[in-house]
Design an enzyme around this catalytic site. Structure first.
Site, short mmCIF file in Angstrom:
data_model
loop_
_atom_site.label_atom_id
_atom_site.label_comp_id
_atom_site.label_asym_id
_atom_site.label_seq_id
_atom_site.Cartn_x
_atom_site.Cartn_y
_atom_site.Cartn_z
N TYR A 60 0.82 -1.22 0.00
CA TYR A 60 0.00 0.00 0.00
C TYR A 60 0.85 1.26 0.00
O TYR A 60 0.37 2.36 -0.28
CB TYR A 60 -0.94 0.03 1.21
N LYS A 97 3.55 -15.24 1.91
CA LYS A 97 3.58 -16.12 0.73
C LYS A 97 5.04 -16.30 0.35
O LYS A 97 5.48 -15.88 -0.73
CB LYS A 97 2.78 -15.49 -0.42
N ASP A 135 -2.88 -17.90 1.63
CA ASP A 135 -4.08 -18.52 1.03
C ASP A 135 -4.59 -19.66 1.92
O ASP A 135 -5.79 -19.80 2.14
CB ASP A 135 -3.81 -18.99 -0.41
N ASP A 193 -5.10 -6.98 5.87
CA ASP A 193 -6.32 -6.27 5.50
C ASP A 193 -7.43 -7.29 5.19
O ASP A 193 -8.55 -7.21 5.70
CB ASP A 193 -6.00 -5.42 4.26
N ASP A 204 -10.56 -8.86 7.95
CA ASP A 204 -11.98 -8.70 7.62
C ASP A 204 -12.68 -10.05 7.65
O ASP A 204 -13.80 -10.17 8.15
CB ASP A 204 -12.15 -8.07 6.24
#
Ligand code: NAD
Length: 370
Positions: free
Chosen positions: A142, A193, A226, A250, A254
């Site tokens: 970001y 990852k 994942d 992020d 959620d």
């Protein structure tokens, strides 16, 4: 008792309504000598734009730096939606986070027994769930450079961002996770990852090194992001603390949040580094936004805001007893069947923001018992 200097920034929409209920709790617990909190208030977001033409004033940032903690309501709303990006209310929040160097975002996902049926997962999967997601907040994709959208000819464009982490950025957030794990189950799952991303490889290496060197008593596991997303839905109780970067955090926070029901129930904390006086900058806010669809109607659930205040007591001031007291009062009120609009089942009655706040104070009074 040391006096705590708290800066409250109510913001926009339901922010001020939810904050009002916390202010009443602070007044009540001040009177009960549970703590001594002095509140100062200021503007942020649209409310500040309307008055000062900026989403936050420099002097407010200075006040925040001098305060022992910051409690923020919510910012934004349709009134300011058409402003250029750099003038939007959200910039006030982003500036606070970056100027206070709040690099660790903490989001608990705790299931409340009385609301267990509001989750989309089976009750046995989420009963007694208590996960803490620690997301790196000021680095990663970001913020990474270069970024942009470029013309690459023949009517084609290229959009690009850079995922980048330094060893220091990884270590300082990992340290927060390890430290908090000491007072929980002493288990941290670090998520990246590393199979396909160099930044993930470095993340795993640095977290592993730090864990071995300074926190051998903490059980450190690694998981690909994942797989973590799948495991959160399949068997969330396998986790205690999840440590991850800005992007994965992020998304995963959620997903974890929704395991437990409504946005109106979810608190968060953003922490900075410990300074030379031993103080750590901390800002506490609900996960939800300004909810313009219900603002000014006494319909908002104040629990996310109240639980953010409870997190503040725990993480900024080590007041675990007082923090647990508030959590217990919330649990009890929910057990007695009180529901705001967002958490009620079809035929259940609901109470207003103010009624929910008052019921929690009444419960606190009973719990304190004098
Ligand atoms: P939102 O969280 O404000 O609302 C989403 C939905 O959840 C709405 O239907 C709302 O009524 C409901 N809801 C949210 N909090 C609730 C509560 N405490 N009690 C009962 N119901 C609640 O998200 P949105 O609608 O996407 O955004 C509205 C505005 O808030 C936008 O301007 C957005 O930019 C801003 N926003 C701010 C923050 C923040 O300040 N941290 C976070 C998210 C969104």
């Amino acid at each position: 008792m040391d006096k705590i200097k708290l800066l409250i920034l109510p913001g926009d929409g339901i922010g001020p309504e939810a904050v009002d209920e916390v202010k009443k709790i602070i007044d009540f617990l001040n009177k009960k000598n549970c703590f001594s909190i002095i509140v100062e208030e200021d503007l942020v977001g649209g409310a500040c734009l309307d008055k000062n033409k900026v989403p936050i004033k420099e002097e407010t940032i200075e006040k925040a730096k001098k305060s022992d903690a910051v409690l923020l309501g919510a910012v934004g709303g349709p009134k300011w939606d058409n402003l250029p990006f750099e003038q939007r209310p959200e910039q006030g929040l982003l500036k606070l986070r970056s100027d206070l160097e709040l690099f660790a975002n903490l989001r608990p996902a705790i299931s409340f027994e009385p609301l267990i049926h509001a989750s989309s997962l089976k009750p046995e999967i989420i009963k007694d769930l208590n996960i803490l997601i620690i997301r790196e907040l000021t680095g990663g994709v970001y913020f990474g450079e270069p970024r942009g959208i470029e013309d690459i000819g023949n009517g084609n464009k290229k959009g690009f961002n850079t995922q980048v982490y330094t060893s220091e950025e990884i270590k300082r957030v990992a340290r927060v996770a390890f430290e908090l794990a000491k007072n929980r189950k002493k288990v941290v799952t670090s998520v990246e990852k590393s199979n396909v991303m160099e930044s993930g490889k470095l993340w795993k290496e640095e977290v592993t090194k730090l864990g071995k060197k300074d926190y051998p008593e903490i059980d450190l596991n690694h998981m690909y992001a994942d797989n973590c997303a799948m495991q959160l839905i399949r068997q969330p109780k396998q986790f205690d603390i999840i440590l991850t970067d800005n992007l994965f955090g992020d998304i995963l926070s959620d997903a974890a949040a929704m395991l437990t029901g409504s946005l109106g129930m979810l608190p968060s904390a953003s922490l900075g580094a410990v300074d030379s006086t031993g103080r750590r900058a901390g800002m506490y806010e609900p996960v939800h936004g300004s909810a313009p669809d219900i603002s000014g109607q006494d319909k908002a659930n104040p629990i996310a805001m109240i639980m953010s205040f409870a997190m503040m007591l725990k993480y900024s001031f080590d007041m675990n007893e007082e923090s647990d007291l508030i959590e217990k009062a919330v649990q009890n009120v929910l057990s007695k069947g009180l529901r705001t609009l967002d958490i009620k089942q079809k035929d259940e009655k609901h109470v207003s923001t103010k009624e929910m706040g008052a019921a929690i104070i009444q419960e606190l009074d009973t719990l304190i018992g004098n």
